[in-house]
Design a protein around this motif. Structure first.
Motif: not given
Length: 164
Positions: A49-70
């Motif tokens: 519904g367009g609601r802002a993602p929660e902190e946990r989802a943001l951290r999960g995305l950042a974790q995945a991106v960091a793992e990709i960059l590593a």
């Protein structure tokens, strides 16, 4: 008397999926225990519904991106969370974080410069030197997509100051 085997519980839709999904379906998971975002539609990991993602989802995305960059996870895992241009940049960036250890992100520091924009950064723990990872998400209709990302080494060093 023996105990029955424990049953797997279903996670709420707002939670990011875990690598358990890969093991149940027969494919090897690139990182055991890490958050895997590829198996849910964008609305499930980033609140519908367009609601802002929660902190946990943001951290999960950042974790995945960091793992990709590593080089510890394939870039396709986050393809549905990035705009086409930003995803192309992520793929072209390749391995930017060089570490023999598994990367781990800290708590996100979040700002909202506009109602439909979220900018956040995390500290990426990856050995002797840490890195910072910054991401910008923009709401596109009902989905939040990463439009920009940036990473850099931290400037703090672990050397002792010299006495004069």
């Amino acid at each position: 008397m023996s105990r029955p085997d424990p049953k797997l519980l279903t996670l709420p839709a707002s939670e990011p999926p875990y690598d358990e999904h890969d093991r149940r379906h027969g494919s090897a998971s690139p990182t055991a225990g890490a958050l895997a975002l590829a198996h849910l539609p964008p609305r499930a990991a980033f609140a519908g519904g367009g609601r802002a993602p929660e902190e946990r989802a943001l951290r999960g995305l950042a974790q995945a991106v960091a793992e990709i960059l590593a080089g510890q996870r394939p870039a396709g895992v986050v393809a549905g969370r990035f705009t086409e241009r930003a995803y192309g940049e992520l793929v072209r960036a390749g391995r930017m974080i060089h570490t023999p250890r598994r990367v781990l992100v800290g708590r996100p520091h979040i700002t909202r410069p506009q109602d439909d924009v979220i900018e956040f950064c995390v500290l990426v723990h990856c050995g002797d030197r840490s890195r910072v990872l910054a991401l910008r998400l923009e709401r596109r209709r009902t989905h939040w997509l990463c439009t920009e990302f940036e990473t850099a080494e931290t400037t703090t060093s672990h050397r002792r100051p010299q006495r004069t």
